[in-house]
Motif scaffolding. Sequence first.
Motif, PDB file in Angstrom:
ATOM      1  N   VAL A 185      -2.958  -6.689 -11.872  1.00 49.03           N
ATOM      2  CA  VAL A 185      -2.476  -6.016 -10.975  1.00 49.03           C
ATOM      3  C   VAL A 185      -2.885  -5.857  -9.840  1.00 49.03           C
ATOM      4  O   VAL A 185      -4.497  -5.882  -9.256  1.00 49.03           O
ATOM      5  CB  VAL A 185      -2.650  -4.455 -11.899  1.00 49.03           C
ATOM      6  CG1 VAL A 185      -2.408  -3.211 -11.179  1.00 49.03           C
ATOM      7  CG2 VAL A 185      -2.274  -3.747 -13.067  1.00 49.03           C
ATOM      8  N   VAL A 186      -2.381  -5.472  -8.423  1.00 50.45           N
ATOM      9  CA  VAL A 186      -2.556  -6.316  -6.888  1.00 50.45           C
ATOM     10  C   VAL A 186      -2.912  -4.558  -6.182  1.00 50.45           C
ATOM     11  O   VAL A 186      -1.485  -4.507  -5.775  1.00 50.45           O
ATOM     12  CB  VAL A 186      -1.221  -6.958  -5.834  1.00 50.45           C
ATOM     13  CG1 VAL A 186      -1.981  -7.012  -4.883  1.00 50.45           C
ATOM     14  CG2 VAL A 186      -1.737  -8.008  -6.625  1.00 50.45           C
ATOM     15  N   LEU A 187      -3.907  -4.709  -5.881  1.00 51.43           N
ATOM     16  CA  LEU A 187      -3.642  -2.758  -5.247  1.00 51.43           C
ATOM     17  C   LEU A 187      -3.552  -3.083  -3.647  1.00 51.43           C
ATOM     18  O   LEU A 187      -4.652  -4.044  -3.053  1.00 51.43           O
ATOM     19  CB  LEU A 187      -4.799  -2.244  -5.703  1.00 51.43           C
ATOM     20  CG  LEU A 187      -5.304  -1.818  -6.431  1.00 51.43           C
ATOM     21  CD1 LEU A 187      -6.179  -1.124  -7.068  1.00 51.43           C
ATOM     22  CD2 LEU A 187      -4.286  -1.335  -7.685  1.00 51.43           C
ATOM     23  N   HIS A 188      -2.518  -2.130  -3.615  1.00 51.18           N
ATOM     24  CA  HIS A 188      -2.605  -2.619  -1.337  1.00 51.18           C
ATOM     25  C   HIS A 188      -2.853  -1.767  -0.940  1.00 51.18           C
ATOM     26  O   HIS A 188      -2.293   0.221  -1.760  1.00 51.18           O
ATOM     27  CB  HIS A 188      -1.280  -3.127  -0.790  1.00 51.18           C
ATOM     28  CG  HIS A 188      -0.883  -2.878   0.148  1.00 51.18           C
ATOM     29  ND1 HIS A 188      -0.317  -1.259   1.059  1.00 51.18           N
ATOM     30  CD2 HIS A 188      -0.836  -3.235   1.780  1.00 51.18           C
ATOM     31  CE1 HIS A 188      -0.571  -1.784   2.176  1.00 51.18           C
ATOM     32  NE2 HIS A 188      -1.208  -3.687   2.502  1.00 51.18           N
ATOM     33  N   ASP A 189      -3.305  -1.445  -0.089  1.00 50.30           N
ATOM     34  CA  ASP A 189      -3.503  -0.043   0.680  1.00 50.30           C
ATOM     35  C   ASP A 189      -4.285  -0.440   2.663  1.00 50.30           C
ATOM     36  O   ASP A 189      -4.718  -1.417   2.558  1.00 50.30           O
ATOM     37  CB  ASP A 189      -4.739   0.738   0.251  1.00 50.30           C
ATOM     38  CG  ASP A 189      -4.766   1.976   0.554  1.00 50.30           C
ATOM     39  OD1 ASP A 189      -4.231   3.002  -0.228  1.00 50.30           O
ATOM     40  OD2 ASP A 189      -4.843   2.654   1.755  1.00 50.30           O
ATOM     41  N   LEU A 190      -3.967   0.592   3.484  1.00 55.40           N
ATOM     42  CA  LEU A 190      -4.857   0.498   4.312  1.00 55.40           C
ATOM     43  C   LEU A 190      -6.561   0.811   4.360  1.00 55.40           C
ATOM     44  O   LEU A 190      -6.697   0.251   5.369  1.00 55.40           O
ATOM     45  CB  LEU A 190      -3.934   0.992   5.688  1.00 55.40           C
ATOM     46  CG  LEU A 190      -2.594   1.138   5.394  1.00 55.40           C
ATOM     47  CD1 LEU A 190      -1.326   2.004   6.847  1.00 55.40           C
ATOM     48  CD2 LEU A 190      -2.007  -0.533   5.956  1.00 55.40           C
ATOM     49  N   ASP A 191      -6.441   1.875   3.516  1.00 54.94           N
ATOM     50  CA  ASP A 191      -7.642   2.004   3.376  1.00 54.94           C
ATOM     51  C   ASP A 191      -9.427   1.406   2.420  1.00 54.94           C
ATOM     52  O   ASP A 191      -8.651   1.511   1.079  1.00 54.94           O
ATOM     53  CB  ASP A 191      -8.234   3.783   3.252  1.00 54.94           C
ATOM     54  CG  ASP A 191      -9.377   4.224   3.555  1.00 54.94           C
ATOM     55  OD1 ASP A 191     -10.299   3.710   3.908  1.00 54.94           O
ATOM     56  OD2 ASP A 191      -9.189   4.827   3.809  1.00 54.94           O
ATOM     57  N   ALA A 192     -10.145   0.156   3.138  1.00 57.75           N
ATOM     58  CA  ALA A 192     -10.299  -0.860   2.239  1.00 57.75           C
ATOM     59  C   ALA A 192     -11.454  -0.012   1.793  1.00 57.75           C
ATOM     60  O   ALA A 192     -12.274  -0.682   0.371  1.00 57.75           O
ATOM     61  CB  ALA A 192     -11.150  -1.915   3.083  1.00 57.75           C
TER      62      ALA A 192
END
Length: 445
Positions: free
Chosen positions: A32-39
């Motif tokens: 599972v790879v989580l992507h978000d603009l907010d680290a």
Amino acid sequence: MKLTILGGGGFRVPLVYGALLGDHAEGRVTRVVLHDLDAGRLSAVTRVLAEQAAGVPDAPEVSATTDLDEALTGADFVFSAIRVGGLEGRANDEKVALDEGVLGQETVGAGGIAYGLRTVPVAEDIARRVARVAPDAWVINFTNPAGLVTEAMSRHLGDRVIGICDSPVGLGRRIARVLGANPGEAWIDYVGLNHLGWVRGLRINGRDELPRLLADPDLLGSFEEGKLFGTDWLQSLGAIPNEYLHYYYFNREAVRAYSEAEKTRGAFLRDQQAGFYDEMKRPDAAALTAWDRTRAEREATYMAEARETAGAGERDADDLSGGYEKVALALMRAIARDERTTLILNVRNRGTLSVLDAEAVIEVPCLVDANGAHPVTVDPLPDHASGLVCSVKAVEREVLAAAESGSRTTAVKAFALHPLVDSVNVARRLVDGYTAVHPGLAYLK
């Protein structure tokens, strides 16, 4: 198998991961790879997932990134649950609408249009990136407004994007339960658009049991929709509407309840989730415990204004478990393993509803297999429902046109044509109000 979750720092991501933890069959998701603009949000959610996985020997590996192409590369499935503008944006959607005396709910009416106008350009960019970087991936869209966003993405991905929602699943489950049937064995005749559909039949062993429910006021009034809409109105319709139709059938009462509430739903969630993410900044915080506590409060207050207006009381305990993550997992299993199943999904019409064109995304039962989701032929809608579906679909098309052209005039038209916006002048002021508070609408000229 690799699953990429866009909006990976979102509060409900642990629901998806929790469902994956229970899948031990061959061909399951292993990465599972989580992507978000907010680290910071990514870090918080990653901690929750790590605690969920404790003691599960074959738990899917989790990583996180703020680089979209890195997240998409090699993905088998892409789960899109982004929120453009965050919960601050949702709170503003509600406030601007209420200031004009119209509904500001996030997917219905003015709020849904504002949300769509700032989300469609981002969703289309994601669809183009998926087509380029991961052309063999299947996209499962939960980003709201789900039907509208799925249709926007389908212009670039075709039938490889499928929209999901937990509302029809929950509705069918409640009806089956009150009829004493196993929801897994019932055929649910559901049709409409996302958050705008009706259950017209529930067949068990080939027999439609919905007439029995509609004929029994005590039984009909014993579950969520009976309490929300009232038994007389449901008997008049001869169907059970999706709970979001409360905003159409009881619009004046809904607007008043929203206006009188101490906080709108968006403002409540903004503040509640800000508390959770702030707590996660502490290294010693018990991540999963904090998340469970916050989620329980979130679920218990779902559609609180509508239930208060209808005198429906508290939600039943069985309705507090969500469900969209189960739909997502069932959809992935069916495609990846060719485990044929039937799910209510948002897909292109392909002639299923004669009142809409082939490319219009609708919400209907679909047969799912390794080749994707195939809508099942359904009977025509009655005139009252057909008119509402056509009217709202026309609004969605104006939203798509405005997002493509950047035309402020077209955006005004989208608001003005919606059944819950009662004046062209109100529509103009709504566009003024939304462009003033949303940087993401600066493209409208």
